[in-house]
Design an enzyme around this catalytic site. Structure first.
Site, PDB file in Angstrom:
ATOM      1  N   SER A 688       0.809  -1.226   0.000  1.00 53.71           N
ATOM      2  CA  SER A 688       0.000   0.000   0.000  1.00 53.71           C
ATOM      3  C   SER A 688       0.842   1.276   0.000  1.00 53.71           C
ATOM      4  O   SER A 688       0.290   2.374  -0.088  1.00 53.71           O
ATOM      5  CB  SER A 688      -0.946   0.011   1.208  1.00 53.71           C
ATOM      6  OG  SER A 688      -0.226   0.023   2.418  1.00 53.71           O
ATOM      7  N   LYS A 731      -6.460   3.579   8.957  1.00 52.68           N
ATOM      8  CA  LYS A 731      -5.492   4.537   8.421  1.00 52.68           C
ATOM      9  C   LYS A 731      -6.024   5.967   8.545  1.00 52.68           C
ATOM     10  O   LYS A 731      -5.263   6.904   8.826  1.00 52.68           O
ATOM     11  CB  LYS A 731      -5.201   4.203   6.953  1.00 52.68           C
ATOM     12  CG  LYS A 731      -4.420   2.908   6.780  1.00 52.68           C
ATOM     13  CD  LYS A 731      -4.219   2.562   5.313  1.00 52.68           C
ATOM     14  CE  LYS A 731      -3.438   1.271   5.151  1.00 52.68           C
ATOM     15  NZ  LYS A 731      -3.231   0.890   3.743  1.00 52.68           N
TER      16      LYS A 731
END
Length: 780
Positions: A688, A731
């Site tokens: 990611s 996140k």
């Protein structure tokens, strides 16, 4: 032999005597006794004496362990004896009958070795005391000795008659000494005494000791007899009780009582089929067993387990949806998805009017309330709660039990839990299911497959029980920090509910509603002792508790309350103590988290990425520098293989488009690129960070700084597409904690924004992108 003849011969006793050493005990005057002679030297002495005056001297050996004594090994005072008769024995030895006459004392040994001879003088008894005193002592001796002889079967009637018939006081003392059970050296001491009074006093002392020993002996005998009589009495009474109980039809012993108890309970369960056959067989075997056999305890424990388990039919729950929702809200703040799922479960159960269980897995970072919510669910359902942890468990017998062939066998955790809660519809919490281990003893995760499968757990078989038991009414709640280590077949059986970390506002609400009251009670404080400002709680969350859960926050509150408790004890006049932001360091010292300068962009070649960990979301700063020299790429910061591949893809893509930004194509051949992710001790992996790495490289080569308060996450393909990632909610929470207001996300993750609470998204702008070129348009 008459006394007159003995006295006449005494006058003619020789001055020199042949000596026979005595090993056992000394012989006293006035005794007629046999002596067996086996040593050749001693037999020669007897032959010599028989050929002369038939008289020998008897002296006691000082140490009875000496095999061949000489003159130095003998006492100096002994007894002279007349040989009355000699008999030759078949084995070569001789047996002589002697009559001891009087004491003698060795003046001088004429020959030290065998045959030992000595020059002697004969000793007569001395009467130093008054005759009446001697007479009184004589009577006392006879009376005391009679007491001893009456209570001792070893004293014959002949001994008692001899004692009474002896007329001389000294001879009475000698006779009593010879029959008393005293040490050989003590007897020799009495033989050495010439004074009659002194001799009689010493003998009286020994008689008193003998009487004390006899008293103790009688006491011990009486105690033993009493115990024997009591045990016999108890035995007869028990037999009578058994006969009475038998007449009344009652159980006659503990085994019969247990058998009756087991039988009544088993009949009440109304078992059928395999279970009935197996249980009745075990019960019959139990009735025939001896209670002292090892199998008796095994069978007893097995039957006890069976009758303790909740085999009965399940009654439908009285479900109150509003009450359940209220309990969940009382115990936990937030966690809306979990609460919604539990309310849905309650609704289905109410409509179907059954108690079938379900299998839920709560996944989230430590400290977010996974374990505590299990207790709240049980309370909301009004069910019994049982929790056990499987973290580090490596033996499948912990789940499915041990077979009864093993010593100390016991059922597995599931059956043990049912025994404890005594309910067929409990809430079972299986903690740390992601930390199961496996070993040569089996794989516990595979053992859980049957228990957590609604199609199979209707007839779950524990190895110990070895009978089908219905687990389908249990509500299983599993907890885990990550799904990566949970085997896929086990994961498929569970409904996954994710618990994300808390943002700052949620932490403050939880602290006000739950943590502070709980901690006050824990430390013996009351609300009047302390006052918090909201800014103080914000400061604790920002500077001391940035983790996803509430554990660090709780530790900080506990630390403050410990210090307040100490102050309350020392000085009660300052109550209440006000905890403000300015005096927070007085209680918690310097904050470990400050305004994070290390994660701020200060120059070109830096970018902020978002990462997901087992402990929640986190922000990562990526740094890159170009070093003149031969081209190449160096990666540091404990990157995993997937992350290294992402770095290679990002660099290759930036190389392919660098000319569009006015960069010479040979830049990468003339410069060596070094990419680093700080906190090098922490392992990092995953795809990611792809678009963040590409942004870092572009910022470096164009010498342009990336915008402040901007972060990004997304996987990069080699053709420049931005691919979806996971953990967007965690996140986003991490970005909010780090004061980030702009987040670039993959376009395919735009749907995940609906799962993020509005309070988390407030103040943050999201930019969904499909290609890396869109990212490059946003970063400068």
């Amino acid at each position: 032999m008459s006394e007159n003849n003995i006295e006449k011969k005494e006058t003619r006793l020789p001055e020199e005597l042949l000596i026979i050493p005595l090993v056992g005990k000394p012989l006293f005057p006035g005794v007629f006794t046999p002596i067996m002679i086996t040593a050749s030297d001693d037999m020669q002495i007897i032959e010599n004496a028989m050929n002369t005056d038939m008289v020998i001297g008897l002296l006691l050996v000082k140490d009875e362990n000496i095999e061949i004594p000489d003159a130095m090994d003998l006492h100096k005072i002994g007894t002279v004896a007349k040989i009355v008769k000699k008999i030759n024995l078949p084995d070569g030895g001789i047996n002589i009958f002697i009559s001891t006459m009087k004491r003698f004392k060795v003046k001088k040994f004429l020959q030290n070795d065998s045959p030992i001879s000595a020059k002697v003088e004969y000793l007569d008894d001395k009467e130093s005391a008054d005759p009446d005193e001697i007479k009184a002592m004589t009577r006392s001796l006879i009376a005391e000795m009679k007491t001893v002889s009456d209570n001792n079967p070893l004293f014959s009637e002949e001994m008692r008659l001899n004692m009474v018939n002896v007329d001389h006081p000294g001879k009475i003392a000698d006779f009593i000494t010879s029959i008393l059970n005293i040490d050989r050296n003590q007897q020799q001491e009495i033989l050495n005494l010439i004074d009659i009074k002194e001799r009689m006093e010493r003998v009286l002392i020994y008689i008193k000791k003998e009487q004390e020993l006899l008293r103790i002996q009688r006491k011990l005998t009486a105690q033993i007899n009493e115990k024997i009589e009591k045990s016999q009495r108890d035995y007869f009474l028990r037999e009578e009780i058994k006969a009475i109980k038998k007449e009344l039809g009652e159980p006659i012993d503990s085994k019969s009582s247990e058998h009756l108890k087991f039988k009544e309970k088993i009949e009440a369960f109304n078992f059928k089929g395999e279970v009935k056959e197996q249980v009745e067989q075990e019960l019959e075997k139990f009735a025939l067993m001896d209670p002292s056999s090892s199998e008796f305890i095994v069978t007893r424990n097995y039957l006890d387990t069976i009758v303790t388990l909740p085999w009965g039919d399940v009654k439908a729950d009285k479900i109150d949806i509003r009450k359940g929702a209220k309990i969940l809200d009382e115990d936990h703040y937030g966690l809306e998805e979990v609460k919604e799922r539990i309310i849905e479960y309650l609704s289905v159960r109410k409509l179907r009017n059954d108690t079938k269980g379900s299998i839920i897995c709560l996944v989230g970072p430590p400290g977010v309330g996974k374990t505590s919510i299990g207790k709240s669910i049980a309370r909301a359902l009004d069910r019994k709660f049982f929790r056990f942890s499987v973290g580090g468990m490596r033996d499948e017998a912990e789940i499915k039990g041990h077979r009864r062939t093993y010593v100390g066998a016991m059922p597995g955790k599931l059956i043990q839990g049912l025994k404890i809660v005594k309910s067929k519809t409990p809430v079972f919490m299986i903690d740390e299911i992601d930390k199961l281990a496996s070993s040569h003893q089996g794989d516990p995760s595979s053992a859980l497959l049957e228990a957590l499968d609604p199609e199979q757990n209707i007839e779950f078989r524990d190895h110990y029980l070895d009978l089908p038991f219905d687990l389908s009414h249990i509500l299983f709640i599993c907890t885990a920090n990550t799904l990566d280590t949970i085997p896929r077949p086990l994961l498929d059986r569970m409904e996954i509910i994710r618990l994300s970390g808390y943002i700052e506002d949620e932490k403050i609400e939880i602290a006000k509603r739950y943590l502070i009251p709980k901690s006050l009670k824990k430390h013996g404080l009351e609300s009047k002792h302390i006052r918090y400002y909201k800014t103080t709680l914000h400061a604790i969350a920002d500077g001391y508790a940035r983790d996803a859960g509430m554990r660090s926050f709780e530790k900080a509150i506990d630390r403050i309350h410990r210090k307040i408790a100490h102050k309350v004890i020392l000085d009660k006049e300052e109550i209440p103590y006000v905890v403000e932001k300015k005096n927070l360091e007085e209680y918690l010292k310097k904050p470990p988290f400050r305004e994070d300068v290390s994660k701020q962009i200060t120059k070109p070649g830096m970018a902020v990425g978002l990462a997901w960990t087992n402990f929640g979301g986190d922000t990562l700063i990526l740094e890159a520098i170009a070093i003149p020299g031969k081209g190449g790429l160096k990666l540091t910061g404990q990157m995993g293989d997937v992350m290294k591949e992402s770095a290679d893809i990002a660099l290759s893509y930036v190389k392919s488009i660098c000319t569009q930004y006015g960069i010479e194509s040979d830049f990468f051949e003339k410069n060596y690129i070094h990419l680093h992710i700080p906190e090098g001790a922490t392992p990092k992996d995953g795809p990611s960070a792809g678009i963040t790495m590409a942004t870092t490289f572009l910022s470096l080569i164009t010498d342009k700084k990336v915008k402040k308060h901007l972060a990004m996450t997304g996987e990069l393909s080699l053709t420049g597409k931005v691919l979806p990632i996971g953990g967007l909610k965690e996140k986003t929470i991490a970005a909010r904690r780090s004061k980030i207001n702009t987040i670039i996300i993959p376009h395919q993750n735009e749907r995940d924004l609906d799962d993020i609470p509005e309070m988390v998204k407030t103040g943050i702008t999201f930019h969904p992108v499909k290609t890396i070129d869109e990212v490059f348009e946003l970063i400068f």
